[in-house]
Design a protein around this motif. Sequence first.
Motif, PDB file in Angstrom:
ATOM      1  N   ILE A 196      48.240 -21.808 -46.139  1.00  0.00           N
ATOM      2  CA  ILE A 196      47.094 -21.020 -45.660  1.00  0.00           C
ATOM      3  C   ILE A 196      47.270 -19.561 -46.069  1.00  0.00           C
ATOM      4  CG2 ILE A 196      45.812 -20.263 -43.619  1.00  0.00           C
ATOM      5  CD1 ILE A 196      46.792 -22.792 -42.200  1.00  0.00           C
ATOM      6  N   GLU A 197      46.265 -18.996 -46.724  1.00  0.00           N
ATOM      7  CA  GLU A 197      46.255 -17.580 -47.095  1.00  0.00           C
ATOM      8  C   GLU A 197      44.882 -16.986 -46.762  1.00  0.00           C
ATOM      9  OE1 GLU A 197      48.655 -15.775 -48.032  1.00  0.00           O
ATOM     10  OE2 GLU A 197      50.198 -17.256 -48.545  1.00  0.00           O
ATOM     11  N   ASN A 200      40.226 -15.697 -42.219  1.00  0.00           N
ATOM     12  CA  ASN A 200      39.498 -14.676 -41.450  1.00  0.00           C
ATOM     13  C   ASN A 200      39.622 -14.988 -39.950  1.00  0.00           C
ATOM     14  OD1 ASN A 200      37.741 -16.809 -41.091  1.00  0.00           O
ATOM     15  ND2 ASN A 200      35.911 -15.684 -41.648  1.00  0.00           N
ATOM     16  N   GLN A 201      39.075 -14.099 -39.114  1.00  0.00           N
ATOM     17  CA  GLN A 201      39.268 -14.236 -37.671  1.00  0.00           C
ATOM     18  C   GLN A 201      38.632 -15.511 -37.142  1.00  0.00           C
ATOM     19  OE1 GLN A 201      41.224 -12.160 -35.825  1.00  0.00           O
ATOM     20  NE2 GLN A 201      40.967 -13.814 -34.311  1.00  0.00           N
ATOM     21  N   THR A 202      37.483 -15.876 -37.705  1.00  0.00           N
ATOM     22  CA  THR A 202      36.829 -17.103 -37.246  1.00  0.00           C
ATOM     23  C   THR A 202      37.683 -18.319 -37.550  1.00  0.00           C
ATOM     24  OG1 THR A 202      34.660 -16.085 -37.631  1.00  0.00           O
ATOM     25  CG2 THR A 202      34.713 -18.472 -37.402  1.00  0.00           C
ATOM     26  N   PHE A 203      38.301 -18.334 -38.739  1.00  0.00           N
ATOM     27  CA  PHE A 203      39.205 -19.434 -39.101  1.00  0.00           C
ATOM     28  C   PHE A 203      40.364 -19.507 -38.111  1.00  0.00           C
ATOM     29  CE2 PHE A 203      42.646 -21.534 -41.269  1.00  0.00           C
ATOM     30  CZ  PHE A 203      42.035 -22.477 -42.081  1.00  0.00           C
ATOM     31  N   ILE A 204      40.929 -18.349 -37.794  1.00  0.00           N
ATOM     32  CA  ILE A 204      42.052 -18.293 -36.843  1.00  0.00           C
ATOM     33  C   ILE A 204      41.614 -18.815 -35.480  1.00  0.00           C
ATOM     34  CG2 ILE A 204      43.609 -16.728 -35.622  1.00  0.00           C
ATOM     35  CD1 ILE A 204      43.590 -14.968 -38.145  1.00  0.00           C
ATOM     36  N   ASP A 205      40.414 -18.418 -35.060  1.00  0.00           N
ATOM     37  CA  ASP A 205      39.911 -18.864 -33.753  1.00  0.00           C
ATOM     38  C   ASP A 205      39.674 -20.365 -33.734  1.00  0.00           C
ATOM     39  OD1 ASP A 205      40.001 -16.235 -32.950  1.00  0.00           O
ATOM     40  OD2 ASP A 205      37.857 -15.860 -33.321  1.00  0.00           O
ATOM     41  N   VAL A 206      39.185 -20.908 -34.865  1.00  0.00           N
ATOM     42  CA  VAL A 206      38.940 -22.356 -34.932  1.00  0.00           C
ATOM     43  C   VAL A 206      40.254 -23.121 -34.795  1.00  0.00           C
ATOM     44  CG1 VAL A 206      38.241 -24.241 -36.463  1.00  0.00           C
ATOM     45  CG2 VAL A 206      36.809 -22.207 -36.247  1.00  0.00           C
ATOM     46  N   ILE A 207      41.277 -22.676 -35.534  1.00  0.00           N
ATOM     47  CA  ILE A 207      42.566 -23.360 -35.487  1.00  0.00           C
ATOM     48  C   ILE A 207      43.150 -23.276 -34.080  1.00  0.00           C
ATOM     49  CG2 ILE A 207      44.900 -23.407 -36.425  1.00  0.00           C
ATOM     50  CD1 ILE A 207      42.741 -24.274 -38.396  1.00  0.00           C
ATOM     51  N   GLY A 208      43.030 -22.071 -33.484  1.00  0.00           N
ATOM     52  CA  GLY A 208      43.529 -21.889 -32.124  1.00  0.00           C
ATOM     53  C   GLY A 208      45.040 -21.881 -32.022  1.00  0.00           C
ATOM     54  N   GLY A 210      46.880 -18.982 -32.954  1.00  0.00           N
ATOM     55  CA  GLY A 210      47.320 -17.598 -33.041  1.00  0.00           C
ATOM     56  C   GLY A 210      47.133 -17.020 -34.427  1.00  0.00           C
ATOM     57  N   PRO A 211      47.419 -15.704 -34.571  1.00  0.00           N
ATOM     58  CA  PRO A 211      47.141 -15.014 -35.841  1.00  0.00           C
ATOM     59  C   PRO A 211      48.208 -15.216 -36.919  1.00  0.00           C
ATOM     60  CG  PRO A 211      47.999 -13.462 -34.235  1.00  0.00           C
ATOM     61  CD  PRO A 211      47.878 -14.771 -33.515  1.00  0.00           C
ATOM     62  N   ASP A 212      49.342 -15.844 -36.614  1.00  0.00           N
ATOM     63  CA  ASP A 212      50.464 -15.943 -37.567  1.00  0.00           C
ATOM     64  C   ASP A 212      50.453 -17.250 -38.344  1.00  0.00           C
ATOM     65  OD1 ASP A 212      51.364 -13.470 -36.612  1.00  0.00           O
ATOM     66  OD2 ASP A 212      52.540 -14.429 -35.018  1.00  0.00           O
ATOM     67  N   ILE A 213      49.279 -17.737 -38.716  1.00  0.00           N
ATOM     68  CA  ILE A 213      49.223 -19.015 -39.436  1.00  0.00           C
ATOM     69  C   ILE A 213      49.303 -18.813 -40.941  1.00  0.00           C
ATOM     70  CG2 ILE A 213      47.894 -20.119 -37.601  1.00  0.00           C
ATOM     71  CD1 ILE A 213      45.380 -19.693 -39.249  1.00  0.00           C
ATOM     72  N   GLY A 215      50.597 -18.272 -44.574  1.00  0.00           N
ATOM     73  CA  GLY A 215      51.877 -18.601 -45.188  1.00  0.00           C
ATOM     74  C   GLY A 215      52.441 -19.938 -44.750  1.00  0.00           C
ATOM     75  N   LYS A 216      51.710 -20.642 -43.892  1.00  0.00           N
ATOM     76  CA  LYS A 216      52.196 -21.934 -43.417  1.00  0.00           C
ATOM     77  C   LYS A 216      51.299 -23.046 -43.944  1.00  0.00           C
ATOM     78  CE  LYS A 216      53.912 -19.929 -39.068  1.00  0.00           C
ATOM     79  NZ  LYS A 216      53.807 -19.973 -37.588  1.00  0.00           N
ATOM     80  N   PRO A 217      51.882 -24.255 -44.164  1.00  0.00           N
ATOM     81  CA  PRO A 217      51.064 -25.384 -44.628  1.00  0.00           C
ATOM     82  C   PRO A 217      50.038 -25.783 -43.574  1.00  0.00           C
ATOM     83  CG  PRO A 217      53.400 -25.805 -44.999  1.00  0.00           C
ATOM     84  CD  PRO A 217      53.323 -24.595 -44.129  1.00  0.00           C
ATOM     85  N   LEU A 218      48.864 -26.180 -44.044  1.00  0.00           N
ATOM     86  CA  LEU A 218      47.792 -26.569 -43.129  1.00  0.00           C
ATOM     87  C   LEU A 218      48.200 -27.754 -42.266  1.00  0.00           C
ATOM     88  CD1 LEU A 218      44.844 -26.296 -42.184  1.00  0.00           C
ATOM     89  CD2 LEU A 218      44.183 -27.816 -44.063  1.00  0.00           C
ATOM     90  N   GLY A 219      48.872 -28.736 -42.872  1.00  0.00           N
ATOM     91  CA  GLY A 219      49.290 -29.916 -42.120  1.00  0.00           C
ATOM     92  C   GLY A 219      50.292 -29.580 -41.037  1.00  0.00           C
TER      93      GLY A 219
END
Length: 574
Positions: A196-197, A200-208, A210-213, A215-219
Amino acid sequence: MLDKATAPAIHSDPATTDQPLSAVSDTPAVDLPDQPAADLVIREHDDRFRAAIEAVQGILWTNNAAGEMTGEQRGWASLTGQSYDEYQGYGWAKAVHPDDAQPTIEAWQVAVQERKPFIFEHRVRVKAGHWALFSIRAVPVLNDDGSIREWVGVHTNITERRQADLALQVSQAKLQAIVSTAPVAIGLFIGRDLIIELPNQTFIDVIGRGPDIAGKPLGEVMPELAHQPFLQILDEVYTSGQLFQAFESRLQITRDGGVIDRYYNITFTPLFNEAGAVYAILDVSVDVTEQVVARQALEVSEQRYRTLSEHLEQEVAERTRELQASIQDLERSNQSLQQFAYIASHDLQEPLRKIQSFSDMLRERYGNSLGDGIEYIDRMQQSAGRMSALIKDLLAYARISTRQEAASPVSLNQVVQTTLLDLELVIDETQALITLAPLPTIQGDASQLGQLFQNLLSNALKFRRKDALGHYIPPQIQLTAQRIPASDLPTTVKPVRQTPTYHRISVSDNGIGFDQRHTDRIFQVFQRLHNRTEFTGTGIGLAICQKVVTNHGGGITAFSQPGQGATFYIYFPE
């Protein structure tokens, strides 16, 4: 700068430079065997210098060892429009923007003192009169003993480049702001591991998560995707390089220990590197949960509506049958009432006509011998006349209540004019003054409308006031019309047919008036406010008026005070 006696002049335009450029060249000195060979070397150096200046597309200038501009500087003069005397020494600084001039001088003096190349940027007023941004680079030219012979510098116009850079920065900032605040989820998945690179904030909110996602794999961030189709779809997009779109896709998200369902319109767009290979996937997901839930609720509602509609249709059919039966009963009732009206107009009137005829015969044949008995004959005739008038009014009221003629355009002006002709004798006898304003044309029954104005005008002529000497005051009657919105209707008026606008017809007089408390009473059948000795009548006329107005979808009311006349207001739907 070197003067013309000790060194060649260096100009910004190599094609017009008179002197050889070797004086400012960094090329080592060459041992020249003869003059032709020396000239050849100088020309080669001169050509090389010209090419260098043309390559940088700059304005060449020279300063002496002390950093002062001396001698003729054709390039600077053509750039700024300064004259020879104006740019000498530090006069060139007057062509520099006032905010940049002193910083430029100070930085230039430091470079001269430290014998270091001078790199700077400032704004210059060019010959055309506007400011332009230039990049400056100047280097010292050394003598064989290491001392500075002169400085050679180049001004390069970077205005357009800087404006383009600023525009690009603004555009990038706007794009970043739009992406970061966009109400749709936007993120970049790098490589097959879907790192994940740039979420945006909406993407972060959807994942739920936190903001430190980033650099990490989506799975890894969303392990719940393992049992959903999205990871497989992303891998296929990475392999095929084909864009993927889906609408109202259900995404199950683990949040707060539970699983929630959200619906998204999803677009997975492959991004390619210079080699044409996919290196990332752009994810744009629009949350349409509310629309989907609303549509699902609507579908349930529509199903309930269809069920209710079927039930309602059955009820409507039943009510229609009942209504048809009621209509038939009403038609029979109207027929009976019409039969009664016929009887009233013929069978009931016939005895009255005989009473009046026989009383006339008694008066003619035995009037002289009856003495005071003649008074009884007069009373009998008066009673018979009142009964005949009452039957006629009842008959008129019954006909208006039961007979509805087809509506057609009716000119109220024409109706009132006809009525005034019918009342011409009474108008002359009472010396009445009638003022008639233009009246509208409405949809209605001309006969019924004629009865309406006949009764209103007859009342206005009949209920006259007397002056102090007991003489009747001539009636003054006014008819006016006005178009009004429904919001201006009096609260006591409830028209049968609702429309945005109404025609208000007013009939005003200067007669005896009445107490406002009796407004509702005067429109009822057989209601009288005066006894028969004062004013004749049956008490049905205003009831007929109200019935006519009701038949035309309107309303009627009146305003009055005793001794102040009365005004009747009729409201017809437009």
